[in-house]
Design a protein around this motif. Structure first.
Motif, short mmCIF file in Angstrom:
data_model
loop_
_atom_site.label_atom_id
_atom_site.label_comp_id
_atom_site.label_asym_id
_atom_site.label_seq_id
_atom_site.Cartn_x
_atom_site.Cartn_y
_atom_site.Cartn_z
N THR A 112 0.83 -1.21 0.00
CA THR A 112 0.00 0.00 0.00
C THR A 112 0.86 1.25 0.00
N LEU B 228 1.09 3.68 -3.20
CA LEU B 228 0.56 5.04 -3.01
C LEU B 228 1.63 6.08 -3.31
N GLN C 49 1.49 9.03 -6.11
CA GLN C 49 1.78 10.44 -5.84
C GLN C 49 2.77 11.00 -6.85
N GLN D 259 -5.45 10.16 -7.10
CA GLN D 259 -4.26 9.41 -6.67
C GLN D 259 -4.65 8.01 -6.19
N TYR D 260 -5.76 7.92 -5.48
CA TYR D 260 -6.21 6.59 -5.04
C TYR D 260 -6.63 5.74 -6.23
N PHE E 186 -3.56 4.49 -7.78
CA PHE E 186 -3.05 3.46 -6.88
C PHE E 186 -3.73 2.11 -7.12
N GLY F 175 -5.56 1.19 1.71
CA GLY F 175 -5.35 2.45 1.00
C GLY F 175 -6.50 3.43 1.13
N TYR G 154 -6.09 6.64 3.04
CA TYR G 154 -5.46 7.79 2.38
C TYR G 154 -6.51 8.83 1.99
N PHE H 95 -0.99 8.80 4.90
CA PHE H 95 0.17 8.16 4.30
C PHE H 95 1.22 7.85 5.37
#
Length: 487
Positions: free
Chosen positions: A73, A77, A81, A101-102, A105, A327, A330, A337
């Protein structure tokens, strides 16, 4: 940089490296005495009192698994980023918020699941490419960055600048929080012991593999951090006020320009991608091995091997799903994070703590040293290792920003307690009825190792006073207890 400045980055990394090397020394001594593939889980079974072997092995295995899986994770992640930062500097209109971003991911985790579900023969090639990518890429970033960056800061700034933007009045506490990055990096070195039975003169070679892992990481990590810190030209603009996350991208952009920034970020993203894939592989193999001893829920599925790809597909996707669920934190929390990194670091450290503390206390007089040992310094180094692990584990559960609110609270304890607590409850209700420690997980698997051919003959020694049997596999003898054979 905002929790201790360059002092936390440079001197903090060296401090962590020294104490982590003590932990590595402690593990290396145990590894030399028990050069058996399986590492921590197997060592604990040899060090703990017989009545405590099941629960001690169980907790160690689960901590090891949490550390590996949550590392997927945190790594993926971080990759998401960096990818978002590259897109944002290429297209300023792109809004790389946490939801995007997720989503990135999830795509990365899914790709890692596919890679580790296909034929196992590709893993070796993947690892070789990863090795050269890391070595050449690190040197390129350091050398090119130092050559091209104008207005480099002075050596005094790099080694003495302190910054406390945490909101806490205590500068010492801010510095300690900044150590999380270094401790997160210097973990996973026990993997060198996982290949003990396939290593020549393992009682000597495997312990030094552990020490070399920490030593080389310390050296190359220090080079990288020193090089990047010398590229910081304006701390306030590049670190505090920039809207690009992670801020390292802004540092590169101002220092070496757009084209080289793309090259640098691609190098870093490639390294992260390889790392995430390796973590997915390692965690799935751990789940598979642990499930062979029925130590996890749904073990009947997680211990299955796909007949075509010869990979534990169920174990792979179980880890992928768990990493994706972790995740979600986040999205819910601004400092999530750091919390995810904390869980990864704490769980890995706790897995180290169990065998070291057993060596220091329970097995202090019964421990038979291997070729590599710490001599009279063993009790001192083991004590330092245990204290460091306990200290950092407690520290990384603490808040990282002040005032503490629901948005910035460090929620690392939530997944840690939930998973470990659930595992212990599962053990008390079900697993303790049949889990007695390492059994089938210590046997080679013909599906996962194409070089092992099984001899169908099982020879039973005439003197069976130790209540054990020996399974003969070519030239390798694997001791298995009667419990695993009866199952």
């Amino acid at each position: 940089m905002m929790s201790g400045g360059s002092i936390a980055i440079i001197e903090g990394f060296l401090l962590v490296a020294v104490f982590t090397f003590c932990v590595a020394l402690s593990l290396a001594e145990i590894c030399s005495a028990f050069p058996i593939s399986g590492g921590l889980f197997i060592w604990v079974s040899r060090l703990a009192p017989p009545e405590w072997v099941p629960i001690a092995c169980y907790i160690t295995g689960w901590c090891n698994w949490i550390g590996l899986t949550v590392a997927i994770t945190s790594t993926d992640l971080g990759l998401a980023q960096f990818l978002s930062s590259v897109i944002s500097i290429s297209n300023p209109d792109y809004n790389a918020d946490i939801y995007w971003q997720y989503g990135i991911f999830l795509v990365i985790v899914f790709i890692h699941g596919i890679i580790n579900s296909v034929s196992i023969k590709y893993n070796g090639v993947f690892n070789q490419v990863s090795l050269y990518w890391h070595l050449i890429g690190t040197l390129m970033i350091v050398i090119v960055g130092l050559v091209l960056t104008p207005n480099k800061p002075s050596g005094k700034w790099v080694f003495t600048y302190f910054e406390n933007d945490t909101g806490f009045s205590s500068n010492g506490y801010a510095f300690l929080i900044g150590l999380l990055q270094s401790q997160y990096t210097l973990s996973g070195f026990d993997s060198a012991a996982q290949m003990s039975e396939e290593t020549k003169d393992a009682a000597r070679s495997a312990p030094f593999g552990i020490l070399y892992a920490v030593g080389t990481t310390g050296i190359f990590g220090f080079m990288f951090l020193l090089g990047v810190t010398f590229c910081v030209q304006d701390f306030q603009a590049q670190i505090v006020e920039t809207t690009i996350s992670p801020q390292m991208t802004q540092v590169f952009l101002d220092g070496v320009g757009y084209n080289w920034t793309i090259v640098f970020t691609v190098i870093i993203m490639g390294a992260m991608f390889f790392c995430g894939s390796a973590l997915t592989l390692g965690s799935s193999r751990l789940v598979y091995a642990f499930s062979r001893d029925r130590a996890m829920p749904f073990s009947s599925y997680l211990s299955r091997i796909n007949s075509k790809t010869k990979t534990p597909v169920y174990a792979v996707w179980a880890n992928v799903i768990f990493a994706a669920v972790i995740g979600i934190l986040y999205i819910l929390n601004t400092t999530a994070f750091n919390a995810i990194v904390s869980v990864n670091t704490i769980a890995s450290s706790l897995a180290y703590l169990v065998p070291i503390s057993l060596r220091l206390t329970v097995a202090r007089k019964t421990f038979t040293r291997g070729p590599f040992h710490l001599g009279p310094f063993s009790p001192v180094i083991n004590t330092v290792s245990c204290c460091w692990i306990v200290f950092t584990s407690a520290l990384f559960l603490c808040p990282t920003e002040n005032p503490v609110t629901a948005e910035n609270m460090n929620y690392a304890c939530v997944p840690l307690v939930a998973v470990l607590g659930g595992a212990i409850i599962f053990f008390q209700l079900r697993a303790k009825k049949y889990f007695t420690g390492p059994g089938k997980s210590m046997e080679p698997d013909p599906y996962l190792d194409e070089n092992v051919s099984f001899n169908s003959t099982v020879s039973t020694p005439s003197d069976d006073r130790d209540n054990k049997r020996v399974l003969v596999v070519d030239n390798v003898n694997i001791n298995t207890d009667n419990h695993s054979e009866q199952r």
